[in-house]
Each structure stands twice: as structure tokens, then as C-alpha cells.
Design a protein around this motif. Structure first.
Motif, short mmCIF file in Angstrom:
data_model
loop_
_atom_site.label_atom_id
_atom_site.label_comp_id
_atom_site.label_asym_id
_atom_site.label_seq_id
_atom_site.Cartn_x
_atom_site.Cartn_y
_atom_site.Cartn_z
N ASN A 152 0.73 -0.98 -0.11
CA ASN A 152 -0.23 -0.19 -0.56
C ASN A 152 0.88 1.20 0.27
O ASN A 152 1.12 1.91 1.01
CB ASN A 152 -1.21 -0.07 1.42
N ALA A 153 1.77 1.95 -0.82
CA ALA A 153 1.84 3.08 -0.60
C ALA A 153 1.94 4.04 -0.61
O ALA A 153 0.07 4.57 -0.75
CB ALA A 153 2.14 2.89 -3.04
N VAL A 154 2.02 4.84 0.05
CA VAL A 154 1.59 6.27 0.67
C VAL A 154 2.47 7.40 -0.75
O VAL A 154 3.84 7.00 -0.66
CB VAL A 154 1.99 6.56 1.65
N LEU A 155 2.06 7.98 -1.50
CA LEU A 155 2.50 9.28 -2.36
C LEU A 155 2.14 10.25 -2.14
O LEU A 155 1.44 10.83 -1.32
CB LEU A 155 1.67 8.94 -3.66
N HIS A 156 3.56 10.62 -2.04
CA HIS A 156 3.51 12.25 -1.31
C HIS A 156 4.03 13.89 -2.43
O HIS A 156 4.78 13.35 -3.38
CB HIS A 156 4.74 12.34 -0.31
N MET A 180 4.55 3.23 -10.93
CA MET A 180 3.47 2.63 -10.23
C MET A 180 2.30 1.80 -11.62
O MET A 180 1.59 1.17 -10.25
CB MET A 180 3.09 4.13 -9.35
N LEU A 181 1.88 2.52 -12.06
CA LEU A 181 0.65 1.78 -13.12
C LEU A 181 1.10 0.18 -14.04
O LEU A 181 0.77 -0.67 -13.41
CB LEU A 181 0.53 2.84 -14.63
N GLY A 182 2.82 0.65 -13.60
CA GLY A 182 3.16 -0.60 -13.96
C GLY A 182 3.22 -1.91 -12.94
O GLY A 182 2.83 -2.97 -13.13
N LYS A 183 2.66 -1.48 -11.71
CA LYS A 183 3.01 -2.65 -10.92
C LYS A 183 1.82 -2.92 -11.25
O LYS A 183 1.13 -3.83 -10.21
CB LYS A 183 3.43 -1.82 -10.34
N ALA A 184 0.54 -1.62 -10.53
CA ALA A 184 -0.48 -2.70 -10.19
C ALA A 184 -1.55 -3.07 -12.05
O ALA A 184 -2.52 -3.81 -11.88
CB ALA A 184 -1.30 -0.55 -10.38
N LEU A 185 -0.74 -2.53 -12.78
CA LEU A 185 -1.57 -4.45 -14.38
C LEU A 185 -0.19 -5.20 -14.01
O LEU A 185 -0.57 -6.05 -14.68
CB LEU A 185 -0.96 -3.14 -15.38
N LYS A 327 -7.18 5.65 -9.84
CA LYS A 327 -6.82 4.75 -8.15
C LYS A 327 -5.35 5.19 -7.32
O LYS A 327 -5.28 4.72 -6.35
CB LYS A 327 -7.03 2.99 -8.95
N GLU A 328 -4.29 4.87 -8.26
CA GLU A 328 -2.99 5.57 -7.63
C GLU A 328 -3.39 6.83 -7.33
O GLU A 328 -2.35 7.13 -6.23
CB GLU A 328 -1.80 5.44 -8.42
N ARG A 405 1.86 23.92 -4.80
CA ARG A 405 3.07 24.09 -5.81
C ARG A 405 2.67 24.12 -6.88
O ARG A 405 2.21 23.99 -7.75
CB ARG A 405 3.51 22.32 -5.89
N ALA A 406 3.72 25.43 -7.56
CA ALA A 406 4.03 25.69 -8.91
C ALA A 406 4.50 24.30 -9.87
O ALA A 406 3.91 24.60 -10.83
CB ALA A 406 5.22 26.60 -9.34
N ARG A 407 5.10 23.51 -9.52
CA ARG A 407 5.39 22.02 -10.08
C ARG A 407 4.98 21.51 -8.99
O ARG A 407 5.17 20.81 -7.94
CB ARG A 407 6.89 21.75 -10.26
N ILE A 408 4.53 19.40 -9.58
CA ILE A 408 3.61 18.91 -8.99
C ILE A 408 4.76 18.03 -9.46
O ILE A 408 5.04 16.94 -10.16
CB ILE A 408 2.70 18.92 -9.22
N ASN A 409 5.60 17.64 -7.94
CA ASN A 409 6.22 16.20 -8.28
C ASN A 409 5.44 15.19 -7.04
O ASN A 409 5.49 15.54 -6.15
CB ASN A 409 7.58 16.53 -7.82
N TYR A 410 5.72 14.21 -7.30
CA TYR A 410 5.02 13.24 -6.23
C TYR A 410 6.60 11.90 -6.42
O TYR A 410 7.84 11.71 -6.93
CB TYR A 410 4.62 12.21 -7.10
N TYR A 411 6.63 11.50 -4.53
CA TYR A 411 7.32 9.79 -4.41
C TYR A 411 6.58 9.26 -3.34
O TYR A 411 6.05 9.56 -3.31
CB TYR A 411 8.72 10.65 -4.34
N PHE A 412 6.90 7.90 -3.63
CA PHE A 412 6.70 7.16 -2.68
C PHE A 412 6.94 7.44 -1.57
O PHE A 412 8.94 6.42 -1.31
CB PHE A 412 5.96 6.02 -3.63
N GLU A 413 6.14 6.93 -0.72
CA GLU A 413 6.91 6.26 0.84
C GLU A 413 7.36 4.00 1.10
O GLU A 413 6.31 3.94 0.66
CB GLU A 413 6.07 6.77 2.27
#
Length: 418
Positions: A152-156, A180-185, A327-328, A405-413
Motif C-alpha cells: 500500500n504505497a503512500v504517495l507524497h 506505479m501503473l506498471g505494478k498495478a498491471l 486509483k493510484e 506547488r508551482a510544480r507537482i512532483n510525487y514520490y512514494f514512501e
């Protein structure tokens, strides 16, 4: 919005109030809130102030009349029990927030280290392309391992990064979303590696396109648009000199601007002519370009970017993958500004795949210092998101506090195994 100074003997459930003291001087989670029950009234009347600020427009009822006969109060023992429970809940929330911030800082450091590796890979592509490919494989393999560490990845939501990091942030962000999409598939390990490499190299050819074309789009001529499309050919030329460059990654680079309806370029491929890995990259790339345009296109909020893809790209993009993206990221992805059911304005800062409707949010509360701004899971407080607000619609004081944020970046815990 009008506010009235109100003596505490006129308090009753349903009033929306603001407390006239610092956040540390009272047991409530927020400095302004709607009174829920008589027990809260009793606690408020036991604190060291005689008045509160009352907001009629946000309240469900009117204050009690002046000099009203007070209803029988609970005993002092009952008050103390309830007060102790409130303080305990607040202390628990503070501890949870400290742990959350600790994990967030670790996540941000990991993101920055990965971004540094992406910069180094891009530099090596100039004169040490073979080594760049090996370093890219190492980065993607490590990222996949971290992604697989938690079911259950937490996306920050990450910090914006430097102005010069637009390109490395873009390709790494596309890589994260695609993986993340590839893992879900349930893609295989090798497919995930090819997917990640495709993300890191998909825009490689843009380094041969003049900046005035890349950054001035959409205000460019037809001839310049055709020149911009040449970045696909330039990338293929570059990787042709790299020994043993993976064929599936070459296909991603050559196809990442093709659409399922045949309206893309350079070959106007359609349907199954476009491989599955490319279809994943295309969606991640489209989403990031909407949130973080390199050029003069206006940036969309994460929520509105998802909405745009659904409404305007439904014939061009893989619908199954697009559904997985929601979903992600959640219906309200990190970076969205929202209004909660209690009237509070908040910034969505993380979302869990198992609980996408109840993200963690940072709440605007002027009575709490910005550095201690409350971060809560809205589900724990039985709150809901009522609407999304564009950052441009925020008053300056709220914008400064929430720092959208002016730029939207994500990373997972992820959990490190020793």
C-alpha cells in the motif's frame, strides 16, 4: 465575513467560533471550529478566557440569549475526564504528525538523491552513453525495489525543486507514475525496467531542439511545431549508437506521441500497433505535462488534469490505464487545494492507494503557526472534501500559508529493510 465578540456563557452547539488564544493553550485540534456538543461547551467555559469570536454565516444557529438560565452542568469530575480525553487526543495527533513529517523528510531526501542520479545520467549521455544506460538501469531497478517494498504505497507531494530541474523532474516523475501503473498491471520485473528506462529516455531528443521553440509552445509557427516533433527522430538517432540498447525501450521512445485513434505522430499508429508499455508512458507523460508544462501552456491542478484527460483524451488513451491512474493518485491527487466539510481550506499532501477518498491534508488555520500547521487524515475526523479550489482563487494569506506547488512532483514512501 462578519464576526462578533461573544461571551462564553452564550455558547451552544452549532456555533462556529474562533478561540482568542494560542494553539498550545487549548485542548482542541483547531483554533476555529463549529461546536459539536454540550461537552465542548463545558470545556470552553472552563478555559481561561471570557469571550470568543463568533461567525454567524458559518454557524447553524444563534447564540443563547443574554443572562439565560444555564442548563445543569456536568460535575467537575466529568469535565476533567472529558478535558483529559481532549488533551490526550491532541497529543496523539501531534505525535502522529511528527512521525508523518519524519517519514516525509526521508521521502524527500530519497527523491532528491534520485533526482541527482537523473541529472548525472543526462550528463553522461553526451559522451558516455553506454555508462548512462547502465546507471539508468541501476536507478530504475532500485526504484522498483523500493516500490515493491510496500503493498500500500503512500504517495507524497514533494517540494518543487530548482528552476533548472524542470527536465530531470519531468522524466523522473513520468518514471515514478509509469512504474506505479506498471505494478498495478502486474507487469514482470523486466517489463517494469523497460518501462522505467523508457520514461527516462523518452524526451532525449529535445536537447537538439532550440529552447525558444520548446519553451514558447503553443506560441510557435507550424514549421516550428514540425521541428519540435523531430525530437523523436533525434532521440532514436542518439540511442542507435548505444550498444545493446533494449528494443522495447526504443519502441517507447519512437511511439510515446502516438495515440490509439491514430491522431498522434510520427507514424500515426493506432490501437494495438502501439505497445502496452508505450500506452502507459503516454498517459504518465500527458498527465505530467498538464500539471507541469515546460512551455507557456497554463498549468492545471492535479484534479483538473485528471478531469481533462478523461473528458478530452478518452479516444486517444488507454482507458484501463487511465482508470488505474485515478486509483493510484486518488480523485484528489496530492497538490490539490480543497475545501473540507467543516469549511477549512487544505492542501492534499499524500494519498494511500487503499484509501484514496481520505487523503492526508495540510489545513489552513491562522491561529496555528505555519510550521506547525495541522496535517490530518480526513477520514479520522469524519470529514469530507466538498470541492476543489484553484490556487489562483486563494487569498494571498492562505496561499502563503499552504504554499501550493508551482510544480507537482510525487514520490512514494517505502520501508527500508536492513
Amino acid at each position: 465575513m462578519s464576526k462578533i465578540k461573544l461571551s462564553i456563557d452564550r455558547l451552544t452547539p452549532g456555533l462556529y467560533i474562533k478561540l482568542p488564544c494560542s494553539w498550545t493553550a487549548h485542548p482542541f485540534l483547531f483554533g476555529s471550529f463549529k461546536i459539536q456538543d454540550k461537552e465542548q461547551v463545558n470545556v470552553l467555559q472552563s478555559l481561561d478566557f471570557k469571550h470568543v469570536l463568533f461567525y454567524p454565516e458559518k454557524s447553524d444557529c444563534y447564540p443563547l440569549p443574554v443572562n439565560t438560565d444555564k442548563a445543569p452542568e456536568k460535575s467537575d469530575a466529568q469535565k476533567k475526564i472529558y478535558l483529559k480525553a481532549l488533551w490526550a487526543e491532541k497529543e496523539q495527533r501531534v505525535e502522529e504528525q511528527q512521525l508523518y513529517i519524519h517519514n516525509l523528510r526521508k521521502c524527500e531526501n530519497d527523491f532528491k538523491q534520485s533526482l541527482s542520479a537523473v541529472r548525472a545520467i543526462n550528463l553522461k549521455l553526451e559522451n558516455q552513453a553506454t555508462f548512462a544506460l547502465e546507471d539508468a538501469k541501476e536507478l530504475i531497478t532500485g526504484t522498483i525495489s523500493k516500490l515493491n517494498a510496500n503493498d500500500n504505497a503512500v504517495l507524497h507531494l514533494m517540494e518543487e525543486g530548482k528552476e533548472g530541474d524542470k527536465y530531470p523532474c519531468h522524466i523522473f516523475h513520468v518514471a515514478i507514475l509509469a512504474l506505479m501503473l506498471g505494478k498495478a498491471l502486474a507487469l514482470s520485473e523486466q517489463e517494469l525496467i523497460h518501462l522505467g528506462l523508457g520514461a527516462l529516455f523518452h524526451d532525449l531528443g529535445k536537447n537538439k531542439i532550440p529552447n525558444q521553440i520548446i519553451y514558447n509552445n503553443p506560441n510557435i509557427t507550424t514549421a516550428e511545431k514540425n521541428y519540435l516533433k523531430m525530437h523523436v527522430r533525434y532521440a532514436l538517432d542518439k540511442i542507435s549508437y548505444i550498444p545493446n540498447f533494449p528494443t522495447p525501450v526504443t519502441e517507447i521512445i519512437s511511439q510515446h506521441h502516438e495515440y490509439l485513434d491514430g491522431s498522434g505522430y510520427p507514424k500515426k499508429l493506432s490501437g494495438t500497433q502501439i505497445n502496452q508499455l508505450t500506452q502507459i508512458i503516454t498517459i504518465a507523460n500527458e498527465y505530467d505535462n498538464l500539471c507541469n508544462p515546460m512551455d507557456k501552456h497554463p498549468a492545471r491542478s492535479p484534479y483538473h488534469a485528471l478531469s481533462y484527460l478523461y473528458k478530452n483524451k478518452n479516444k486517444q488513451l488507454n482507458q484501463e490505464v487511465l482508470g488505474l491512474l485515478v486509483k493510484e493518485l486518488g480523485i484528489y491527487p496530492p497538490g490539490s487545494i480543497v475545501q473540507l466539510s467543516n469549511g477549512k481550506i487544505a492542501l492534499v499532501i499524500s494519498v494511500s492507494r487503499d484509501n484514496i477518498l481520505q487523503p492526508n491534508v495540510l489545513i489552513f488555520d491562522p491561529s496555528i503557526p505555519k510550521n506547525n500547521a495541522p496535517i490530518i487524515s480526513i477520514g479520522k475526523l469524519k470529514l469530507k472534501i466538498e470541492k476543489v479550489i484553484l490556487p489562483t482563487q486563494l487569498p494571498e494569506n492562505i496561499k502563503e500559508y499552504l504554499n501550493p506547488r508551482a510544480r507537482i512532483n510525487y514520490y512514494f514512501e517505502h520501508t527500508e529493510h536492513g
